[in-house]
Design a protein around this motif. Sequence first.
Motif, PDB file in Angstrom:
ATOM      1  N   GLN A  47       0.839  -1.344  -0.062  1.00  0.00           N
ATOM      2  CA  GLN A  47      -0.014   0.028  -0.023  1.00  0.00           C
ATOM      3  C   GLN A  47       0.826   1.139  -0.020  1.00  0.00           C
ATOM      4  O   GLN A  47       0.378   2.361  -0.481  1.00  0.00           O
ATOM      5  CB  GLN A  47      -0.897   0.101   1.218  1.00  0.00           C
ATOM      6  CG  GLN A  47      -0.455   0.276   2.417  1.00  0.00           C
ATOM      7  CD  GLN A  47      -0.098  -1.067   3.065  1.00  0.00           C
ATOM      8  OE1 GLN A  47       0.169  -2.046   2.327  1.00  0.00           O
ATOM      9  NE2 GLN A  47      -0.068  -1.462   4.269  1.00  0.00           N
ATOM     10  N   THR A  48       1.978   1.133   0.678  1.00  0.00           N
ATOM     11  CA  THR A  48       3.045   2.314   0.619  1.00  0.00           C
ATOM     12  C   THR A  48       3.361   2.696  -0.990  1.00  0.00           C
ATOM     13  O   THR A  48       3.382   3.905  -1.254  1.00  0.00           O
ATOM     14  CB  THR A  48       3.957   2.054   1.759  1.00  0.00           C
ATOM     15  OG1 THR A  48       4.689   1.017   1.387  1.00  0.00           O
ATOM     16  CG2 THR A  48       3.421   2.502   3.033  1.00  0.00           C
ATOM     17  N   SER A 108       0.598   4.254  -3.036  1.00  0.00           N
ATOM     18  CA  SER A 108       0.255   5.902  -2.820  1.00  0.00           C
ATOM     19  C   SER A 108       1.069   6.975  -3.892  1.00  0.00           C
ATOM     20  O   SER A 108       1.842   6.898  -4.081  1.00  0.00           O
ATOM     21  CB  SER A 108       0.550   6.412  -1.333  1.00  0.00           C
ATOM     22  OG  SER A 108       2.126   6.474  -1.343  1.00  0.00           O
ATOM     23  N   ASP A 137       4.551   7.960   5.118  1.00  0.00           N
ATOM     24  CA  ASP A 137       3.515   7.635   4.022  1.00  0.00           C
ATOM     25  C   ASP A 137       2.094   8.518   4.121  1.00  0.00           C
ATOM     26  O   ASP A 137       1.771   8.906   3.143  1.00  0.00           O
ATOM     27  CB  ASP A 137       3.736   6.305   3.840  1.00  0.00           C
ATOM     28  CG  ASP A 137       4.915   5.834   3.435  1.00  0.00           C
ATOM     29  OD1 ASP A 137       5.288   6.141   2.243  1.00  0.00           O
ATOM     30  OD2 ASP A 137       5.360   5.018   4.111  1.00  0.00           O
ATOM     31  N   HIS A 138       1.332   8.546   5.275  1.00  0.00           N
ATOM     32  CA  HIS A 138       0.342   9.102   5.234  1.00  0.00           C
ATOM     33  C   HIS A 138       0.457  10.317   6.282  1.00  0.00           C
ATOM     34  O   HIS A 138      -0.869  10.465   6.843  1.00  0.00           O
ATOM     35  CB  HIS A 138      -0.583   7.816   5.838  1.00  0.00           C
ATOM     36  CG  HIS A 138      -0.449   6.727   5.091  1.00  0.00           C
ATOM     37  ND1 HIS A 138      -0.843   6.660   3.733  1.00  0.00           N
ATOM     38  CD2 HIS A 138       0.155   5.434   5.240  1.00  0.00           C
ATOM     39  CE1 HIS A 138      -0.768   5.489   3.095  1.00  0.00           C
ATOM     40  NE2 HIS A 138      -0.263   4.764   4.097  1.00  0.00           N
ATOM     41  N   SER A 186      -2.657  12.820   5.817  1.00  0.00           N
ATOM     42  CA  SER A 186      -4.088  12.652   6.595  1.00  0.00           C
ATOM     43  C   SER A 186      -4.269  12.665   7.993  1.00  0.00           C
ATOM     44  O   SER A 186      -5.098  12.784   8.566  1.00  0.00           O
ATOM     45  CB  SER A 186      -4.481  11.358   6.048  1.00  0.00           C
ATOM     46  OG  SER A 186      -3.556  10.192   6.138  1.00  0.00           O
ATOM     47  N   LYS A 187      -2.623  12.730   8.657  1.00  0.00           N
ATOM     48  CA  LYS A 187      -2.811  12.622  10.149  1.00  0.00           C
ATOM     49  C   LYS A 187      -2.800  13.999  10.843  1.00  0.00           C
ATOM     50  O   LYS A 187      -3.155  14.370  11.879  1.00  0.00           O
ATOM     51  CB  LYS A 187      -1.594  11.982  10.726  1.00  0.00           C
ATOM     52  CG  LYS A 187      -1.992  10.433  11.101  1.00  0.00           C
ATOM     53  CD  LYS A 187      -0.724   9.732  11.696  1.00  0.00           C
ATOM     54  CE  LYS A 187      -0.369   8.697  10.808  1.00  0.00           C
ATOM     55  NZ  LYS A 187       1.056   8.081  11.074  1.00  0.00           N
ATOM     56  N   SER A 243       1.819  17.470   3.572  1.00  0.00           N
ATOM     57  CA  SER A 243       0.430  17.454   3.538  1.00  0.00           C
ATOM     58  C   SER A 243      -0.067  16.619   2.169  1.00  0.00           C
ATOM     59  O   SER A 243      -1.301  15.981   2.317  1.00  0.00           O
ATOM     60  CB  SER A 243      -0.043  18.860   3.282  1.00  0.00           C
ATOM     61  OG  SER A 243       0.386  19.586   4.204  1.00  0.00           O
ATOM     62  N   LEU A 260       1.017  13.921   1.451  1.00  0.00           N
ATOM     63  CA  LEU A 260       1.320  12.483   1.771  1.00  0.00           C
ATOM     64  C   LEU A 260      -0.004  11.808   2.108  1.00  0.00           C
ATOM     65  O   LEU A 260       0.003  12.130   3.355  1.00  0.00           O
ATOM     66  CB  LEU A 260       2.594  12.155   2.292  1.00  0.00           C
ATOM     67  CG  LEU A 260       3.973  12.365   1.710  1.00  0.00           C
ATOM     68  CD1 LEU A 260       5.183  12.307   2.785  1.00  0.00           C
ATOM     69  CD2 LEU A 260       4.066  11.334   0.547  1.00  0.00           C
ATOM     70  N   LYS A 261      -0.953  11.332   1.488  1.00  0.00           N
ATOM     71  CA  LYS A 261      -2.143  10.712   1.990  1.00  0.00           C
ATOM     72  C   LYS A 261      -2.312   9.366   1.956  1.00  0.00           C
ATOM     73  O   LYS A 261      -1.734   8.859   1.027  1.00  0.00           O
ATOM     74  CB  LYS A 261      -3.452  11.670   1.611  1.00  0.00           C
ATOM     75  CG  LYS A 261      -3.209  13.084   1.993  1.00  0.00           C
ATOM     76  CD  LYS A 261      -4.487  14.065   2.137  1.00  0.00           C
ATOM     77  CE  LYS A 261      -4.186  15.325   2.499  1.00  0.00           C
ATOM     78  NZ  LYS A 261      -5.066  16.259   2.408  1.00  0.00           N
TER      79      LYS A 261
END
Lengths: 449, 234
Positions: B150-151, B154, B186-187, B190-191, B231, B233-234
């Motif tokens: 999944q990474t 993205s 990676d995410h 979204s955090k 930002s 990187l979601k």
Amino acid sequence: MRFQSQKVAYWFFATCMLLLSLQIVYGFIMGFARIGFDGLHDYIPFNTARATHTNLLVVWLLTGFMGAAYYIIPEESDRELYSVKLAYIQLISWIVVGVVAIIGFHFNWWEGRKFLEIPRPLDYLVVVNVLTFLFNIAMTIWEAKKRSTTQLVLFFGLLCAALLYLPGMIYFDNQTLDSYFRWWVVHLWVEGVWELIMGGILAFLLIKLTGVDREVIEKWLYVVVGLTFLSGILGTGHHYYWIGTPKYWLMVGGIFSALEPLAFLGMAIWALNMYRKKGKDHPNKIALYWTLGSAMMSFIGAGFLGFAHTWPSVNQWTHGTLITAMHGHLAFWGAYAMLVLAVISYAMPNMTGRKLFTGMSGYLAFWASNIGMVGMTGALAVAGITQVYLERKLGMDFLVVQKEIVFHFIGMLLAATLFTIGITYFIVDFIRHGLPSNEAVGKNVGDID
Amino acid sequence: MLSKSQARAFFLGGTFLFGAIFVFLTIDTLRQNDTRTNAQNLTEDVLKGKEIWEKNNCMGCHTLLGEGAYYAPDLTKVVERRGVSWIDVFLDDPQAMFPGERKMVKYNFTKEEKGQVIAFLDWVGKIDANGWPPKPNIPVGSITTAVPPQTTSSVVKVSQPEKFSQLCVACHAVGGKGGNVGPALDHVGSKFDVDYLNRWLIDPQVIKPGTNMPKLPLSDTERKDIVTYLSALK
């Protein structure tokens, strides 16, 4: 011991024992740092511990060689040492230089070149000191009526070791040249003239312990040291693969490194054969253990394990990894440390008149330290091979890989503990022998000659 | 069988012959050395850098051209690998860059000294070392699950800012590439929102006292670029 003046060797051997103990302490500091216990970082950072550990090794081995020479040369020359006073002055100044260097390392005072960390001003003192030593030995030989091959090979080895210290003292702006000539000292010592010294000492011990005819032993001494130089001089090339020197060193270094085990194999076969030919048994079995053990372990550690990673297509992956540390440990132990311990084991009963070789502790010292050292080498080998695959072949990050091999360093520390127990037995025996006594002069314990 | 004098002749002859070849090869090595090592680039800074390198016994932990101790990474290609700005920040406080990891002495080099060390390492990296160090030759792809799928999938719309690839990747991974000292990013978009990321980069200690994340020397533009990138990187 035949002569009064041989007593001076005792003090060199005692210094050896002290420096060896210190070397082990610094080894433990490094081992603990590797498994994450780096509590001394602010006082003894890894580079200090490392410089101290390796330099103590060099210094205690050289001290042992000097002691061996002071013991062997009078006996081989059949006369007293040229000057006992000079020998004591030389020992004391040697210790002073060593202590100042070691303390200096803890205050960031050094040359920063692997194995040659001793600061430049002290280098000059080392040269003066070694010249004094050589003068004393040379005068003893010069004024002797007797010439023996053993005596001359030993002297020639010590002389070359002194001369080859000099290229290490030239300053180069260029890192490649700096490295190139640093190996003139380090490699040509360890895989050249030190082997000459080793051969000389081994020949002496074999003559004394097996009673085989001197002519036979000395003939093979020439063959063995001949093989050493034949392979070892151009074998220096294995340090020149990747430091910026021309490509032909890959071929030259590869071929002659592959020949290097022959010299050590020759040494082992020679020692074992002389033992097989022995007329009768020498009572000092422990000295024989160390002597034959040194010949065999040097073949495994220096010869075979060296061979295992000096071929260029292998070395490009193993160069600069723990594989080198693995080879280094068993090589120095087998070839030089065990040899110095052999001389000490042989000389102590002769110097003090005490026959402590009949007890168990000598065997415990031998087996515990050897099994411990083989264990350490094994742990480093597994760590090194893992490192090569993960870091070099797969391209993983250095620190990530180091975490993967922490476990093997715990194994190494356990083996090191066993090794230390062995060395402790050896040192306790050394102390129990006491000081050399005048009553022991003129007679050797059970020599076959 | 070999006599003693023949054995002696073998020893002396062998030593002399191979000693002579060794001296001959040394002369040739010296002849080629300036070209192979780019001796014309040995500037004042490089030489000073070498002095600093030796004065602090860097080889007591690191290796250079594979020579030295084996406690810290080989630095032959470090300038190519990490870049000048990363090394520059790292040398100020090595432990801050790798918190809780193997320790390096903090040498308190001046700006000038750092430049000299970097110049020296840069020069060393360009020596013709017969292709050493070799590139890893076992493809990571052949070993499965090294990178979670999944990474890699993205989609990143904003390209990675230069400063990010110089500094941040030493500790943080994006798409499976980078260090593992800090968490993967990676995410991260979204955090945390833009404002939080911005304040975090200005001074991590204010947001989360006791964090291992160092305060990085970033200009306003550089910080803005990195925040924009993070930002996305979601």
